[in-house]
Design a protein around this motif. Structure first.
Motif, short mmCIF file in Angstrom:
data_model
loop_
_atom_site.label_atom_id
_atom_site.label_comp_id
_atom_site.label_asym_id
_atom_site.label_seq_id
_atom_site.Cartn_x
_atom_site.Cartn_y
_atom_site.Cartn_z
N GLU A 18 24.98 -31.82 -22.75
CA GLU A 18 25.48 -31.81 -24.12
C GLU A 18 24.64 -30.82 -24.92
OE1 GLU A 18 26.03 -35.69 -25.88
OE2 GLU A 18 26.02 -36.58 -23.88
N PRO A 19 25.30 -29.95 -25.70
CA PRO A 19 24.57 -28.93 -26.46
C PRO A 19 23.44 -29.53 -27.30
CG PRO A 19 26.93 -28.57 -26.62
CD PRO A 19 26.74 -29.89 -25.93
N GLY A 20 22.25 -28.92 -27.16
CA GLY A 20 21.09 -29.34 -27.94
C GLY A 20 20.43 -30.62 -27.48
N LYS A 21 20.92 -31.23 -26.43
CA LYS A 21 20.38 -32.51 -25.95
C LYS A 21 19.40 -32.29 -24.80
CE LYS A 21 22.90 -35.14 -28.61
NZ LYS A 21 22.45 -36.12 -29.53
N THR A 22 18.74 -33.37 -24.43
CA THR A 22 17.76 -33.36 -23.34
C THR A 22 18.26 -34.23 -22.20
OG1 THR A 22 15.95 -33.05 -24.90
CG2 THR A 22 15.37 -33.94 -22.76
N VAL A 44 15.46 -24.98 -10.31
CA VAL A 44 15.98 -23.71 -9.79
C VAL A 44 17.45 -23.65 -10.17
CG1 VAL A 44 16.34 -22.30 -7.75
CG2 VAL A 44 14.35 -23.80 -7.87
N MET A 45 17.79 -22.60 -10.92
CA MET A 45 19.14 -22.45 -11.47
C MET A 45 19.94 -21.41 -10.68
SD MET A 45 19.39 -24.14 -14.47
CE MET A 45 20.55 -23.17 -15.39
N PRO A 46 21.26 -21.61 -10.55
CA PRO A 46 22.10 -20.53 -10.02
C PRO A 46 21.99 -19.33 -10.95
CG PRO A 46 23.32 -22.61 -10.10
CD PRO A 46 22.02 -22.82 -10.83
N ALA A 47 22.05 -18.13 -10.41
CA ALA A 47 21.83 -16.91 -11.18
C ALA A 47 22.83 -16.73 -12.32
CB ALA A 47 21.87 -15.70 -10.26
N HIS A 48 24.04 -17.21 -12.17
CA HIS A 48 25.07 -16.98 -13.18
C HIS A 48 25.07 -18.01 -14.32
CE1 HIS A 48 26.91 -19.98 -10.57
NE2 HIS A 48 27.67 -20.31 -11.60
N LEU A 49 24.30 -19.05 -14.21
CA LEU A 49 24.32 -20.13 -15.19
C LEU A 49 23.17 -19.97 -16.18
CD1 LEU A 49 25.69 -22.77 -16.03
CD2 LEU A 49 24.22 -23.96 -14.43
N ARG A 50 23.49 -20.04 -17.47
CA ARG A 50 22.49 -19.91 -18.52
C ARG A 50 22.63 -21.07 -19.50
NH1 ARG A 50 21.05 -16.50 -15.50
NH2 ARG A 50 20.95 -14.27 -15.78
N GLY A 51 21.51 -21.43 -20.14
CA GLY A 51 21.56 -22.44 -21.18
C GLY A 51 20.85 -23.74 -20.84
N LEU A 52 20.29 -23.84 -19.65
CA LEU A 52 19.50 -25.01 -19.27
C LEU A 52 18.11 -24.53 -18.88
CD1 LEU A 52 22.10 -26.82 -16.98
CD2 LEU A 52 21.51 -27.40 -19.33
N VAL A 69 12.19 -32.79 -17.32
CA VAL A 69 12.96 -32.82 -18.55
C VAL A 69 13.69 -31.48 -18.68
CG1 VAL A 69 12.85 -33.03 -21.05
CG2 VAL A 69 11.29 -34.37 -19.62
N ILE A 70 15.02 -31.57 -18.74
CA ILE A 70 15.87 -30.39 -18.86
C ILE A 70 16.39 -30.31 -20.28
CG2 ILE A 70 17.95 -29.23 -18.02
CD1 ILE A 70 17.61 -30.88 -15.40
N GLN A 71 16.22 -29.15 -20.90
CA GLN A 71 16.69 -28.94 -22.27
C GLN A 71 17.99 -28.15 -22.23
OE1 GLN A 71 15.34 -30.21 -25.15
NE2 GLN A 71 17.24 -29.45 -26.05
N CYS A 72 19.01 -28.64 -22.92
CA CYS A 72 20.30 -27.96 -23.00
C CYS A 72 20.33 -27.10 -24.27
CB CYS A 72 21.44 -28.97 -23.07
SG CYS A 72 21.50 -30.11 -21.68
N ALA A 73 20.68 -25.85 -24.12
CA ALA A 73 20.83 -24.96 -25.27
C ALA A 73 22.09 -25.35 -26.05
CB ALA A 73 20.92 -23.51 -24.81
N ASP A 74 22.29 -24.70 -27.18
CA ASP A 74 23.48 -24.99 -27.97
C ASP A 74 24.76 -24.53 -27.28
OD1 ASP A 74 22.03 -26.21 -29.97
OD2 ASP A 74 21.73 -24.34 -31.07
N LYS A 75 24.62 -23.59 -26.33
CA LYS A 75 25.78 -23.10 -25.60
C LYS A 75 25.42 -22.90 -24.14
CE LYS A 75 29.30 -19.56 -25.49
NZ LYS A 75 29.77 -18.28 -26.01
N ASP A 104 23.97 -32.24 -10.01
CA ASP A 104 25.26 -31.80 -10.52
C ASP A 104 25.26 -31.97 -12.03
OD1 ASP A 104 27.99 -31.00 -10.52
OD2 ASP A 104 28.58 -33.11 -10.65
N VAL A 105 25.41 -30.86 -12.76
CA VAL A 105 25.42 -30.90 -14.22
C VAL A 105 26.73 -30.28 -14.69
CG1 VAL A 105 24.30 -30.13 -16.32
CG2 VAL A 105 22.92 -30.80 -14.37
N GLN A 106 27.48 -31.03 -15.50
CA GLN A 106 28.76 -30.57 -16.03
C GLN A 106 28.73 -30.60 -17.55
OE1 GLN A 106 31.32 -29.37 -14.16
NE2 GLN A 106 29.96 -29.61 -12.41
N PRO A 107 29.43 -29.67 -18.18
CA PRO A 107 29.47 -29.66 -19.66
C PRO A 107 30.32 -30.80 -20.19
CG PRO A 107 30.79 -27.85 -18.77
CD PRO A 107 30.15 -28.55 -17.62
#
Length: 107
Positions: A18-22, A44-52, A69-75, A104-107
């Motif tokens: 969720e945008p802005g959430k942890t 470790v993030m996939p190269a094409h994914l941004r915002g976490l 602790v993973i921080q979600c960006a606004d987008k 597995d992380v989904q928007p």
């Protein structure tokens, strides 16, 4: 065949971003017999994914439990079509012992 020298288990492996959430990912570390030392948790993030993002976390040598602790960006940018990897690393005899779990992380 015996167990591995290092294992990591996540309490949950599926999350909603969720945008802005942890996102808090509680983990349990299992060290093999005669294996000791602190364990670093990294994301470790996939190269094409941004915002976490997640800061590296260290679990003390005497502990079995910790949390990444993973921080979600606004987008969130990029399709969420690949899992993230939570990596646990313990340094032993100059080399790394590595264990991983997919998230597995989904928007």
């Amino acid at each position: 065949v015996g167990p591995g020298m290092l294992a990591v288990e996540a309490e949950r492996t599926s999350f909603a971003a969720e945008p802005g959430k942890t996102i808090r990912v509680p983990v349990r570390i299992k060290r093999g017999q005669d294996v000791s030392g602190p364990v670093e948790l990294t994301l470790v993030m996939p190269a094409h994914l941004r915002g976490l993002t997640a800061a590296k976390t260290t679990i003390d040598a005497k502990l079995e439990r910790g949390e990444l602790v993973i921080q979600c960006a606004d987008k969130l940018v990029g399709p969420c079509n690949m899992p993230l990897t939570l990596r646990a690393t313990l340094r032993r005899n100059g080399g790394p012992l590595i264990a991983e779990v997919k998230l597995d992380v989904q928007p």
